[in-house]
Design an enzyme around this catalytic site. Sequence first.
Site, short mmCIF file in Angstrom:
data_model
loop_
_atom_site.label_atom_id
_atom_site.label_comp_id
_atom_site.label_asym_id
_atom_site.label_seq_id
_atom_site.Cartn_x
_atom_site.Cartn_y
_atom_site.Cartn_z
N ASP A 46 1.24 -7.63 2.41
CA ASP A 46 1.34 -6.20 2.12
C ASP A 46 2.80 -5.77 1.96
OD1 ASP A 46 0.87 -3.52 1.81
OD2 ASP A 46 -0.51 -3.36 3.50
N SER B 113 3.91 2.27 8.50
CA SER B 113 3.71 1.26 7.48
C SER B 113 5.00 1.05 6.71
CB SER B 113 2.60 1.68 6.53
OG SER B 113 1.38 1.26 7.05
N HIS C 111 0.82 -1.22 0.00
CA HIS C 111 0.00 0.00 0.00
C HIS C 111 0.85 1.26 0.00
CE1 HIS C 111 0.00 0.04 4.59
NE2 HIS C 111 -0.04 1.34 4.38
N1 ARG Z 1 -4.86 0.64 7.67
C1 ARG Z 1 -3.55 0.67 7.10
C2 ARG Z 1 -2.90 2.06 7.33
O1 ARG Z 1 -3.50 2.96 7.83
C3 ARG Z 1 -3.51 0.21 5.69
C4 ARG Z 1 -4.15 1.11 4.70
C5 ARG Z 1 -4.10 0.63 3.28
N2 ARG Z 1 -5.23 -0.20 2.94
C6 ARG Z 1 -6.48 0.28 2.60
N3 ARG Z 1 -7.43 -0.58 2.36
N4 ARG Z 1 -6.74 1.55 2.48
O2 ARG Z 1 -2.62 2.89 6.57
N1 ASP Z 2 -1.43 1.47 8.00
C1 ASP Z 2 -0.71 2.55 8.65
C2 ASP Z 2 0.30 3.20 7.69
O1 ASP Z 2 0.06 3.25 6.51
C3 ASP Z 2 -0.06 2.10 9.91
C4 ASP Z 2 -0.97 2.25 11.10
O2 ASP Z 2 -1.73 3.24 11.16
O3 ASP Z 2 -0.89 1.41 11.99
O4 ASP Z 2 1.27 3.79 8.09
#
Ligand code: ARG
Ligand code: ASP
Length: 673
Positions: A206, A610, A84
């Site tokens: 990921d 991330s 991502h």
């Molecule tokens: N929750 C994770 C972070 O905040 C992964 C985000 C990417 N995935 C998504 N479905 N948007 O960024």
């Molecule tokens: N998914 C998040 C990121 O893209 C990480 C988190 O918020 O735990 O940095």
Amino acid sequence: MKRLLLIVLLLSATTFSAVADKGMWLPSLISSRIKDMKSKGFKLSAEDIYSINKASLKDAVVLFDGGCTGEIVSEKGLLLTNHHCGYDAIQALSTVEHDYLTYGFWAKSHAEELPCPGLKVHILVRMEEVTERLAAGESKEQIIAKAEAEGVGFRASVESMYYGNIAYLFIYREFSDVRLVGTPPSAIGKFGADNDNWIWPRHTGDFSVFRIYANEQNEPAEYSASNKPYKPARHFKVSTKGVKEGDFTMIYGFPGNTQEYITSDAVRYISELSDPTKIALRTERLDIIGRAQATSAKIRLQYAAKHANIANAWKKWQGEVKGINRLGTVAKKLAYEERFRRENPDKAYLLDSLAAAYERNAEGYFNYELYSETIRGIELQRVVNIAFSSASEEAKMAAAELFYKDFVLEVDRQLAVAMLTQYEAKGTFISEELKALFAAHGGAKGYAEWLYDNTKLGSMEGFTVEAAKCDPMTEFVMALQPIMQRIKPYTYRNFSNIPDIERWFRPYVKALMEWDKSRAFFPDANLTLRVAYGKVAGYEYADGEYHLPQTTLEGIMEKDNPEIYDYNIPQSLRDVYATKDYGRWGVTMNGKYTVPVCFIATNHTTGGNSGSPVINGNGELIGINFDRTWLSTMSDIEFDETLCRNIICDIRYVLFVMDKVGGAGWLIDEMGI
Ligand code: ARG
Ligand code: ASP
């Protein structure tokens, strides 16, 4: 004062005995935590983590694309981050003929690695405190200019810690020749997508793979075919031994934003007003986009990244509100503030001043957030900015082309109707110009319909700079200008960072540090390099429901579903599963011969972490951080060790996918595994 704060920092670190796995520590001060880290299983020294005299792990950590983290895993600049995090670069390189998002991509040699224009990574050269230099009258700009003159490709920034009590200079090398080496198909890298996002148990691979290139002298340089793979001072060694519950884990990366020290008023603003308002607005937007996506495969693709972006914070905020309520954060903060008042009567005025400052700025900050979540969600206004930008005619046409590629007028019309209606109902900074437009069409809804009926800028065919000059969309954008002027004083990362509030936080946090000797004060995350450590651990998700810390390929096969886009794994993965031909990556777990996929730990992380390297007690790479659990998302405000878990892609799954799905064994060899 600087000295005083440092002493407090060191003291609080040594006298605090039952230390929680909480905090995001500055690498240059990590020696104050090293005793605790060692007691939990860390075997290296503070100098191994951060040193200006010799190569250290910090030389192998990069700020990736300005908002994520990555890690170097070979002496040829091979870089791992999340799928991502690489998504934009991968999408930009994808075409209908070469759809790397859908099918993945694996270079077979350096020559096949794909340049990614615009993608940059930063590697920290060093950090140093500059509080005194600033106090002595040097400006930030002067400090930065001096630092940037030190070396080729040097970029510097001065960042404040503890609400401006301390300032640090960060000097980076900026590399702009970064190439895509490999990525799994989205059905692995984005497996489960929004459904599984923020959720454990998780089965997302990921990760994506890049390489940093440098010039003949191993210095940062613009892209050139003659550039060579960058030779880092240090890279991470990979461990394939795996993890078990209780094992030490450390995360080294660039967390973006936490608010550990805000007062009860600010928490109430977040959990009672800001988050609920933003969630409701995003629900409306997601419904509109989702309905349109369901009608056509083309629209589903056009709005995929937009939908994912909106949904990410939308889902996070819901978990955050629940978590704040579950933990009783407001009540806890109130009690803490009461104690502070009692024990520091001469400083109680700081809390009163903070409360008054919040009240003074609440309307402004709310209007800023409301504007961001409503008006900014109306996409077509962007073509007006393109039309009147200072770019060349050709560049404007190219930018417009790019914009319309993923734009559907009818979807944007519905968004505009919904968001302008909400803005009219909730906004108190509406400009006279916009009010007049609303009034002329019987209100915001009527105006939005009229606007989309009459604009000629709805498609590429109608877009010209000439047309934009007298288009109603331009009139709309003009009517927004006074609003933007009015919200400008409030456009800060957090409510508490508005200068009029922050100036009271500075003495308040300083007073806390002098008073609360039992608290381990780490500076809030601000996208600077940090260390967080903890252990692999499951947790009680709900009454009677314990979640194990590790998932496996078995869970992927259970979720596999050719009918559902986000769970439709590549056939090659099904084939490997059928033959159980796991090679070096197979393990027996819970009585089954399988492949490990993800695990969770107690590291304190946030957005920006991330892609961060997750290392074991020997400093070896065991996984790539990518998310947190649903019950963790309040950790930006209150971290609770019993509940908060970060989610990590097991390095063995990364290697397995490279090997068995990607056929990229040469990369595994390059990592020396
Ligand atoms: N929750 C994770 C972070 O905040 C992964 C985000 C990417 N995935 C998504 N479905 N948007 O960024
Ligand atoms: N998914 C998040 C990121 O893209 C990480 C988190 O918020 O735990 O940095």
